[in-house]
Design an enzyme around this catalytic site. Structure first.
Site, PDB file in Angstrom:
ATOM      1  N   LYS A 201      46.802  42.571  37.160  1.00 56.05           N
ATOM      2  CA  LYS A 201      45.655  42.841  36.302  1.00 56.05           C
ATOM      3  C   LYS A 201      45.211  41.527  35.694  1.00 56.05           C
ATOM      4  O   LYS A 201      45.972  40.863  34.985  1.00 56.05           O
ATOM      5  CB  LYS A 201      46.064  43.837  35.220  1.00 56.05           C
ATOM      6  CG  LYS A 201      44.945  44.143  34.259  1.00 56.05           C
ATOM      7  CD  LYS A 201      45.292  45.324  33.393  1.00 56.05           C
ATOM      8  CE  LYS A 201      44.187  45.596  32.402  1.00 56.05           C
ATOM      9  NZ  LYS A 201      44.509  46.751  31.567  1.00 56.05           N
ATOM     10  N   ARG A 211      35.901  48.983  27.386  1.00 57.96           N
ATOM     11  CA  ARG A 211      36.347  48.806  25.998  1.00 57.96           C
ATOM     12  C   ARG A 211      35.358  49.458  25.045  1.00 57.96           C
ATOM     13  O   ARG A 211      35.735  49.969  23.999  1.00 57.96           O
ATOM     14  CB  ARG A 211      36.532  47.315  25.701  1.00 57.96           C
ATOM     15  CG  ARG A 211      37.723  46.750  26.466  1.00 57.96           C
ATOM     16  CD  ARG A 211      37.913  45.260  26.242  1.00 57.96           C
ATOM     17  NE  ARG A 211      38.951  44.748  27.140  1.00 57.96           N
ATOM     18  CZ  ARG A 211      39.180  43.451  27.354  1.00 57.96           C
ATOM     19  NH1 ARG A 211      38.461  42.545  26.718  1.00 57.96           N
ATOM     20  NH2 ARG A 211      40.138  43.073  28.175  1.00 57.96           N
ATOM     21  N   LYS A 224      42.783  38.667  26.205  1.00 60.24           N
ATOM     22  CA  LYS A 224      44.111  39.159  26.599  1.00 60.24           C
ATOM     23  C   LYS A 224      44.810  38.160  27.524  1.00 60.24           C
ATOM     24  O   LYS A 224      45.654  38.532  28.336  1.00 60.24           O
ATOM     25  CB  LYS A 224      43.970  40.544  27.245  1.00 60.24           C
ATOM     26  CG  LYS A 224      43.362  41.589  26.285  1.00 60.24           C
ATOM     27  CD  LYS A 224      43.419  43.016  26.849  1.00 60.24           C
ATOM     28  CE  LYS A 224      42.900  44.030  25.829  1.00 60.24           C
ATOM     29  NZ  LYS A 224      43.005  45.418  26.323  1.00 60.24           N
ATOM     30  N   GLU A 240      54.150  38.907  40.878  1.00 60.32           N
ATOM     31  CA  GLU A 240      54.054  40.112  40.050  1.00 60.32           C
ATOM     32  C   GLU A 240      54.369  41.364  40.877  1.00 60.32           C
ATOM     33  O   GLU A 240      55.114  42.245  40.442  1.00 60.32           O
ATOM     34  CB  GLU A 240      52.640  40.258  39.449  1.00 60.32           C
ATOM     35  CG  GLU A 240      52.317  39.311  38.305  1.00 60.32           C
ATOM     36  CD  GLU A 240      52.976  39.705  36.980  1.00 60.32           C
ATOM     37  OE1 GLU A 240      53.737  40.693  36.948  1.00 60.32           O
ATOM     38  OE2 GLU A 240      52.744  39.008  35.976  1.00 60.32           O
ATOM     39  N   LYS A 255      43.296  44.804  39.943  1.00 58.40           N
ATOM     40  CA  LYS A 255      42.197  45.104  39.025  1.00 58.40           C
ATOM     41  C   LYS A 255      41.680  43.845  38.392  1.00 58.40           C
ATOM     42  O   LYS A 255      42.492  43.055  37.923  1.00 58.40           O
ATOM     43  CB  LYS A 255      42.772  46.036  37.954  1.00 58.40           C
ATOM     44  CG  LYS A 255      41.837  46.416  36.879  1.00 58.40           C
ATOM     45  CD  LYS A 255      42.572  47.314  35.935  1.00 58.40           C
ATOM     46  CE  LYS A 255      41.693  47.562  34.737  1.00 58.40           C
ATOM     47  NZ  LYS A 255      42.448  48.214  33.695  1.00 58.40           N
ATOM     48  N   SER A 281      34.762  48.947  35.078  1.00 59.13           N
ATOM     49  CA  SER A 281      33.520  49.314  34.399  1.00 59.13           C
ATOM     50  C   SER A 281      32.401  48.285  34.568  1.00 59.13           C
ATOM     51  O   SER A 281      31.252  48.659  34.809  1.00 59.13           O
ATOM     52  CB  SER A 281      33.808  49.550  32.922  1.00 59.13           C
ATOM     53  OG  SER A 281      34.412  48.411  32.346  1.00 59.13           O
ATOM     54  N   TYR A 319      34.261  55.030  39.050  1.00 58.60           N
ATOM     55  CA  TYR A 319      33.426  55.919  38.235  1.00 58.60           C
ATOM     56  C   TYR A 319      32.395  56.645  39.088  1.00 58.60           C
ATOM     57  O   TYR A 319      31.683  57.512  38.591  1.00 58.60           O
ATOM     58  CB  TYR A 319      32.753  55.126  37.102  1.00 58.60           C
ATOM     59  CG  TYR A 319      33.788  54.454  36.217  1.00 58.60           C
ATOM     60  CD1 TYR A 319      34.505  55.193  35.283  1.00 58.60           C
ATOM     61  CD2 TYR A 319      34.103  53.104  36.358  1.00 58.60           C
ATOM     62  CE1 TYR A 319      35.494  54.604  34.501  1.00 58.60           C
ATOM     63  CE2 TYR A 319      35.085  52.497  35.587  1.00 58.60           C
ATOM     64  CZ  TYR A 319      35.778  53.259  34.662  1.00 58.60           C
ATOM     65  OH  TYR A 319      36.758  52.676  33.897  1.00 58.60           O
TER      66      TYR A 319
HETATM   67  C1  PBG Z   1      43.709  49.236  29.144  1.00 60.36           C
HETATM   68  C2  PBG Z   1      42.797  49.305  30.292  1.00 60.36           C
HETATM   69  C3  PBG Z   1      41.619  48.557  30.496  1.00 60.36           C
HETATM   70  C4  PBG Z   1      41.036  49.081  31.646  1.00 60.36           C
HETATM   71  C5  PBG Z   1      41.857  50.105  32.123  1.00 60.36           C
HETATM   72  N1  PBG Z   1      42.957  50.225  31.282  1.00 60.36           N
HETATM   73  C6  PBG Z   1      40.959  47.507  29.692  1.00 60.36           C
HETATM   74  C7  PBG Z   1      41.671  46.326  29.223  1.00 60.36           C
HETATM   75  O1  PBG Z   1      42.738  45.936  29.708  1.00 60.36           O
HETATM   76  O2  PBG Z   1      41.139  45.719  28.273  1.00 60.36           O
HETATM   77  C8  PBG Z   1      39.724  48.620  32.218  1.00 60.36           C
HETATM   78  C9  PBG Z   1      39.032  49.553  33.122  1.00 60.36           C
HETATM   79  C10 PBG Z   1      37.602  49.276  33.336  1.00 60.36           C
HETATM   80  O3  PBG Z   1      37.042  48.246  32.901  1.00 60.36           O
HETATM   81  O4  PBG Z   1      36.957  50.132  33.983  1.00 60.36           O
HETATM   82  N2  PBG Z   1      44.882  48.547  29.244  1.00 60.36           N
END
Ligand code: PBG
Length: 329
Positions: A201, A211, A224, A240, A255, A281, A319
């Site tokens: 990730k 968010r 993050k 990882e 992701k 998203s 989505y």
């Molecule tokens: C939370 C999480 C996130 C997403 C899925 N689980 C956001 C983040 O890490 O800030 C993002 C999914 C998306 O953007 O569609 N840990």
């Protein structure tokens, strides 16, 4: 590898007719390739739009039946639940994550009771929907503590498993959490609860609309980058994944999706494990906006999703998964 040459060799021959193109197609997409994310809100009888995500909504639990009925009819194998909590339920430690009557727990019970095993339920394991600072773990002077966070994640995992969650998806990026969660699950006899590790990730700029949807955007201070991966790296992704497989992950997630197709392919070439991809998203909204503004045709969605399959993804969190009839040819 190449046999024959032009003019006797003509690759366009097999492209001439649709029937032939279909026969030689190397990849295909069907409903079984998709996981549908569902955003949950507190309250009754409400469906709310998400400003930054065209045609995506947040639902109160009493309104999710319709989407799940449709997902099952359309053969979608699994839904992923994401809660948007009111501010007053958030604190620095994400305590609400451990409340058996929290929004996600109630939603899992509702779905399991009504639908049994007709559809899988996946839940994130991470604290960001529950903390008032929007980070995935607990903070010490702005730094997310690894081992202390894992202790809470174990509690969250066990609770979600107890409620009936089928697939736990740790999306927090703490070191060592997969092994610890697997161990705790096995000890409590949740031997068949699967772990889909968000192994790779990235600290991405494409999570903005999500968010917004779970309400962690306003509260999130900073970024993050001290726990999610640096997008300059790809060898690190293999480390990882290797660690998470050894710790007991059943599947791994990459992701975001589209900017990281190279990573999906590299993992697929190096490990024989199911690899899922998350069309996040920001990717969704960019594409949806471009289509709404008629910059690209709607068929661009299918093309975009097909690239995940070509890269080697076994399944895609998208989505668009609630509108496949409209998207798949
Ligand atoms: C939370 C999480 C996130 C997403 C899925 N689980 C956001 C983040 O890490 O800030 C993002 C999914 C998306 O953007 O569609 N840990």
């Amino acid at each position: 590898m190449i046999t024959g040459k032009y003019p006797s060799l003509r690759l366009r021959r097999s492209r001439k007719n649709s029937w032939s193109r279909r026969l030689v197609a190397e990849n295909n997409l069907s409903a079984s390739d998709f996981i549908l994310p569902i955003f949950l809100i507190e309250g009754k009888n409400k469906i709310q739009p998400i400003q930054s995500m065209p045609d995506v909504y947040k639902y109160t639990i009493d309104r999710i039946g319709k989407i799940i009925d449709r997902a099952i009819n359309n053969q979608i194998p699994m839904v992923a639940l994401f809660p948007n909590l009111s501010k007053k339920l958030k604190d620095p430690f994400g305590n609400e994550a451990l409340n058996e009557n929290n929004l996600v727990c109630r939603a899992i019970r509702y779905i399991k009771k009504r639908y049994k095993n007709k559809i899988g339920i996946m839940c994130d394991v991470a604290l960001d929907p529950y903390t008032n600072h929007g980070h995935d773990g607990i903070l010490n002077s702005g730094y997310v503590l690894n081992d202390e966070t894992i202790d809470i994640l174990i509690g969250q995992s066990l609770l979600q498993a107890e409620m009936g969650c089928d697939v736990l998806a740790p999306s927090d990026m703490m070191d060592g959490r997969i092994g610890k969660i697997r161990n705790a699950l096995d000890k409590k006899n949740f031997k068949n609860v699967q772990i889909l590790s968000y192994a790779v990730k990235y600290a991405s700029n494409f999570y903005g609309p999500f968010r917004d949807a779970v309400g962690s955007k306003i509260s999130l201070k900073g970024d993050k980058k001290t726990y999610q991966m640096d997008f300059k790296n790809s060898d690190e992704a293999l480390r990882e994944v290797a660690l998470d497989i050894r710790e007991g992950a059943d599947m791994v997630m990459v992701k975001p999706g589209l900017p990281y197709l190279d990573i999906i392919r590299t993992i697929k070439n190096n490990f024989k494990i199911p690899v899922f991809a998350y069309q996040v998203s920001g990717e969704y909204s960019m594409l949806a906006n471009a289509i709404n503004k008629k910059i690209v045709k709607k068929a661009a969605i299918f093309e975009n999703l097909m690239s995940f399959k070509r890269a080697g993804a076994n399944a895609i969190v998208s989505y668009y998964a609630d509108r496949l009839n409209d998207i798949l040819p």
